[in-house]
Design a protein around this motif. Sequence first.
Motif, PDB file in Angstrom:
ATOM      1  N   MET A  33       0.852  -1.191   0.000  1.00  0.00           N
ATOM      2  CA  MET A  33       0.000   0.000   0.000  1.00  0.00           C
ATOM      3  C   MET A  33       0.881   1.232   0.000  1.00  0.00           C
ATOM      4  O   MET A  33       1.954   1.240   0.618  1.00  0.00           O
ATOM      5  CB  MET A  33      -0.935   0.015   1.207  1.00  0.00           C
ATOM      6  N   GLY A  34       0.417   2.229  -0.690  1.00  0.00           N
ATOM      7  CA  GLY A  34       1.239   3.418  -0.794  1.00  0.00           C
ATOM      8  C   GLY A  34       0.423   4.682  -0.929  1.00  0.00           C
ATOM      9  O   GLY A  34      -0.796   4.643  -1.093  1.00  0.00           O
TER      10      GLY A  34
ATOM     11  N   VAL B 159       4.878   9.070  -2.968  1.00  0.00           N
ATOM     12  CA  VAL B 159       5.221   9.684  -1.686  1.00  0.00           C
ATOM     13  C   VAL B 159       5.859   8.647  -0.774  1.00  0.00           C
ATOM     14  O   VAL B 159       6.966   8.820  -0.273  1.00  0.00           O
ATOM     15  CB  VAL B 159       3.979  10.286  -1.009  1.00  0.00           C
ATOM     16  N   ALA B 160       5.148   7.537  -0.556  1.00  0.00           N
ATOM     17  CA  ALA B 160       5.651   6.484   0.315  1.00  0.00           C
ATOM     18  C   ALA B 160       4.900   5.200   0.021  1.00  0.00           C
ATOM     19  O   ALA B 160       3.738   5.231  -0.370  1.00  0.00           O
ATOM     20  CB  ALA B 160       5.490   6.869   1.790  1.00  0.00           C
TER      21      ALA B 160
ATOM     22  N   SER C 143       7.016  -5.128   6.279  1.00  0.00           N
ATOM     23  CA  SER C 143       7.144  -3.735   6.726  1.00  0.00           C
ATOM     24  C   SER C 143       8.260  -2.977   6.028  1.00  0.00           C
ATOM     25  O   SER C 143       8.775  -1.987   6.551  1.00  0.00           O
ATOM     26  CB  SER C 143       7.330  -3.659   8.245  1.00  0.00           C
ATOM     27  N   ARG C 144       8.656  -3.449   4.866  1.00  0.00           N
ATOM     28  CA  ARG C 144       9.618  -2.675   4.081  1.00  0.00           C
ATOM     29  C   ARG C 144       8.940  -1.398   3.593  1.00  0.00           C
ATOM     30  O   ARG C 144       7.771  -1.405   3.222  1.00  0.00           O
ATOM     31  CB  ARG C 144      10.096  -3.498   2.888  1.00  0.00           C
ATOM     32  N   THR C 145       9.692  -0.306   3.605  1.00  0.00           N
ATOM     33  CA  THR C 145       9.146   0.975   3.179  1.00  0.00           C
ATOM     34  C   THR C 145      10.056   1.641   2.151  1.00  0.00           C
ATOM     35  O   THR C 145      11.258   1.362   2.084  1.00  0.00           O
ATOM     36  CB  THR C 145       8.961   1.924   4.372  1.00  0.00           C
TER      37      THR C 145
ATOM     38  N   SER D 159       2.906   3.963   7.918  1.00  0.00           N
ATOM     39  CA  SER D 159       2.766   2.864   8.863  1.00  0.00           C
ATOM     40  C   SER D 159       1.455   2.157   8.585  1.00  0.00           C
ATOM     41  O   SER D 159       0.642   2.627   7.785  1.00  0.00           O
ATOM     42  CB  SER D 159       2.809   3.385  10.299  1.00  0.00           C
ATOM     43  N   ARG D 160       1.234   1.039   9.268  1.00  0.00           N
ATOM     44  CA  ARG D 160       0.026   0.269   9.009  1.00  0.00           C
ATOM     45  C   ARG D 160      -0.524  -0.310  10.294  1.00  0.00           C
ATOM     46  O   ARG D 160       0.215  -0.514  11.272  1.00  0.00           O
ATOM     47  CB  ARG D 160       0.336  -0.862   8.026  1.00  0.00           C
TER      48      ARG D 160
END
Length: 119
Positions: free
Chosen positions: A38-39, A52-53, A59-61, A74-75
Amino acid sequence: QVQLVESGGGLVQPGGSLRLSCVASRSIFSSAFSINAMGWYRQAPGKERELVAVIMSGSRTNYGDSVKGRFTISRDNAKNTVYLQMNSLKPEDTAVYYCNAVYLSGNAWGQGTQVTVSP
């Protein structure tokens, strides 16, 4: 089909903060058949949509260069929700912010939420 609902946009002064939320209609990061990435993307008037992100399995970002160190993605798996914490906002952050979800059979976009950074 996956539905995404964004919230949290608004008007804020330079240097201020906002937190965006994106709620998905399907479970996130729970199995091979759930949403697995998700981004947040944004689009300013006259400009192309940009990353943007993004947050992925494990949990890789990944962040766009212009927001590194200021924004945090975050999630909350239990709530099927992804957040974007935006700090030290600048006028150039003004845009419509869109949530995106990627899953096994495709991807989905939210309707967008306006963020305006102005004195």
